[in-house]
Write a protein that holds these residues in place. Sequence first.
Motif, short mmCIF file in Angstrom:
data_model
loop_
_atom_site.label_atom_id
_atom_site.label_comp_id
_atom_site.label_asym_id
_atom_site.label_seq_id
_atom_site.Cartn_x
_atom_site.Cartn_y
_atom_site.Cartn_z
N GLU A 130 1.17 -0.99 0.65
CA GLU A 130 0.23 -0.01 0.24
C GLU A 130 0.98 1.39 0.29
O GLU A 130 1.82 1.18 0.58
CB GLU A 130 -0.75 -0.14 1.10
N ILE A 131 0.29 2.20 -0.71
CA ILE A 131 1.41 3.74 -0.95
C ILE A 131 0.24 4.52 -0.19
O ILE A 131 -1.28 4.75 -0.42
CB ILE A 131 1.68 4.00 -2.10
N ARG A 132 0.48 5.29 0.88
CA ARG A 132 0.01 6.43 1.43
C ARG A 132 0.81 7.71 0.53
O ARG A 132 1.35 8.31 1.53
CB ARG A 132 -0.54 5.94 3.20
N GLU A 147 0.30 11.94 1.72
CA GLU A 147 -0.27 12.68 2.62
C GLU A 147 0.27 14.31 2.44
O GLU A 147 1.68 14.55 3.06
CB GLU A 147 0.03 11.98 3.72
N SER A 186 -3.07 14.25 -1.31
CA SER A 186 -3.52 13.20 -0.24
C SER A 186 -4.56 12.15 -0.47
O SER A 186 -5.42 12.07 -1.84
CB SER A 186 -4.33 13.66 0.99
N LEU A 187 -3.60 10.68 -0.75
CA LEU A 187 -4.46 9.68 -1.31
C LEU A 187 -3.37 7.96 -1.09
O LEU A 187 -2.43 8.20 -1.04
CB LEU A 187 -4.24 9.69 -3.15
N THR A 188 -4.61 7.10 -1.19
CA THR A 188 -3.89 5.95 -0.81
C THR A 188 -4.40 5.13 -1.98
O THR A 188 -5.10 4.82 -2.51
CB THR A 188 -4.61 5.42 0.34
N PRO A 226 -4.71 1.11 -3.24
CA PRO A 226 -4.26 -0.27 -2.05
C PRO A 226 -3.43 -1.03 -2.34
O PRO A 226 -3.83 -0.55 -4.16
CB PRO A 226 -6.06 0.01 -2.11
N TRP A 252 4.08 7.29 2.08
CA TRP A 252 4.62 6.08 3.22
C TRP A 252 3.89 5.07 2.44
O TRP A 252 3.14 5.00 1.44
CB TRP A 252 3.61 5.81 4.57
N ASP A 309 9.57 6.57 5.07
CA ASP A 309 8.66 8.20 4.53
C ASP A 309 9.41 7.84 3.58
O ASP A 309 10.59 8.92 3.89
CB ASP A 309 8.42 8.91 5.91
N THR A 317 0.85 -3.28 -6.71
CA THR A 317 -0.06 -2.28 -6.77
C THR A 317 0.64 -1.68 -7.84
O THR A 317 1.71 -1.52 -8.26
CB THR A 317 0.19 -1.00 -5.74
#
Lengths: 289, 357
Positions: free
Chosen positions: B4-6, B8, B24-26, B28, B62, B67, B193
């Motif tokens: 997963e890439i988060r 922010e 900002s996005l995630t 999945p 993330w 990070d 992903t």
Amino acid sequence: MSAPGIGAGRRRDGDGGARGDGGGSPGALHRIGDGLANVTVREPGRFFALCLDTGRAMFQWPFQWREFVQQAWFIVSVTVVPTMLVAIPFGGVLSLQVGGLIRQLGAQSYTGATAVVAIVREASPLVTSLLVAGAAGSAMCADIGSRKIREEIDAMEVLGINPLHRLVVPRMLACAFVALFLNGLVSVVGLVGGYFFNVMLQDGTPGAYLASFNAIAQLPDLVQAEVKAFVFGITAGLVAAYKGLNAKGGPKGVGDAVNQTVVITFMLLFVENFLISTLYFQLVPSKGM
Amino acid sequence: MGVEIRVEGLTKSFGRQTIWRDVSLTLPAGEISVLLGPSGTGKSVFLKSLVGLLKPDRGHIWIGDRDLPRLRESKLYETRKLFGVLFQDGALFGSMNLYDNIAFPLREHTRKSESEVRRIVLGKMEMVGLLGAEKKLPGEISGGMKKRAGLARALVLDPEILLVDEPDSGLDPVRTAYLNQLIVDLNAQIDATFLIVTHDINTARTVPDNIGLLFRRELVMFGPREMLLSSEEPVVRQFLNARRVGPIGMSEEKDVSELEAEAKMGHDPGKLPPIPPQLMASDGRIRPAQHVPGAWCAAHGVTPPPGSFIDDMGRDWVEEWPRYVASMAPAAAGTTGGPGHVPGGPPPGGPAAGAGR
Ligand SMILES: Nc1ncnc2c1ncn2[C@@H]1O[C@H](COP(=O)(O)OP(=O)(O)OP(=O)(O)O)[C@@H](O)[C@H]1O
Ligand SMILES: [Mg+2]
């Protein structure tokens, strides 16, 4: 009716009005300040950072021998012939000028000595630097710059490979290595050229030439010239790498980078030459006659 | 299994030009996401930031507990091994032929024997349809071939995260359809992903699990495919339907007077087109991350536009899905058969046939 082309034209008017800060003197001042900061602080800072990173990458294992040999061979192939072609007339001209002057002063027997001072100490590092910067540096910068704009450098980093270690270190060392040899070559070719001019055209005697040569020449002359050549090679390699890695804006950007590489390298090499020569005179006493 | 890439609050500018702010996005794990946006909105810059080639001004990326913008260089190189990246122009090494290009990551990072390298490289080249072009230099092949070779190189280390910049620009429609299918099949196989930047609306509508849209230096919306395809938000709607009517103009955005004129002329944005069924893996397999058709709409009380989820053969995939799942995974479901079970593999010409171009 509402064709996008017309809309786009109209939009620009509205846009200009909305921003309304165009062309004011604060903006211009700002830009000059920005440019100044760039030239005096940021660019040298970034260049220095690259030098440090390259220094660190130099001790990374394994050393890229293949790339080193290929690059050294490439640099030799683009510099040797021009170097010889420059060195012969250079040695000749120096002999003629200095020889003429010395004869007027009545110290004919020292032409060989002056030739060695002129050629080995100063002329050969300079000729080497011209060729290393002009031929090797520009080719290196063009190579690295075009890799940069084709995103090859980015691709390399993404593949987990440090381009400084892979591309810059072997090129820089190849440059320095070849500069050492070129310097030797220029010295030899220049001296031989000077000898011929002196003996054939200026009626000097071979014996006097060689004798005075022996009287003044000393090994540190050659050593300092080689040190110079090595430093020049490293400098040319680093500048070419820096400019190449920062090329942007398509093929024109690469052209600009090459141009700047040659100019900046020349300037740096002349400054370094001056510094090393000065140091040399301070550190090494001249041979007594 | 993908990662997963988060992202922010990511902000990036070049000098005083802000490219985007507060993104900002995630992404999945294991899902396919598509990033859209008009030309020059910084999609390529976003991809490069995700692999740490460009440093954002602010914000976090993330990946697990790392990070990315704040990693030490050695850690960064380490983390990059999770990524496979296809750059916009392929970014092949100009001095190597295609075979060596694709073999490069294997030779650098693994201790595989030359014969094993050969097997893997030829396998990937066959996958992207480049067999027979091993000896060609990147300068000697077309733009579309460069793209496919770049994709093969990105895949050769079986990445956990695959970033692809415009796989379909410079490809003909048939190749684009094959490539879309390839992307879905790959995702089913390696379960990584995916983030794909594209301008191709058909790709954006049928391939991904999630869609994001960058516009006016911001991420306008990011979410499940069904959310964006049923969205009434003017920018999203205009972009996903490739219309002139809407806030996006020839040079990025229209001004107020233009929008008013448009409103006066009574330009009606029209009805939303139906949501097409999602492209399925070509062997009919259900991807681990695959979203159930219509599930998002049902969960959020959104009525999809009429005609949604119906493939070329007239099957409604919202109704078909439970039966399809049962038919595909008899072992996992524990029950073989049941009403509507089709023995022996996928129904003829699953939705893949309808959703492709
Ligand atoms: N290294 C850089 N230095 C300065 N500006 C840059 C740099 N890279 C990109 N830009 C600027 O960032 C903006 C976004 O560029 P980007 O290439 O990300 O667009 P894009 O969304 O990928 O467009 P396209 O769909 O045409 O590929 C452009 O205005 C570009 O000029
Ligand atoms: Mg782009």
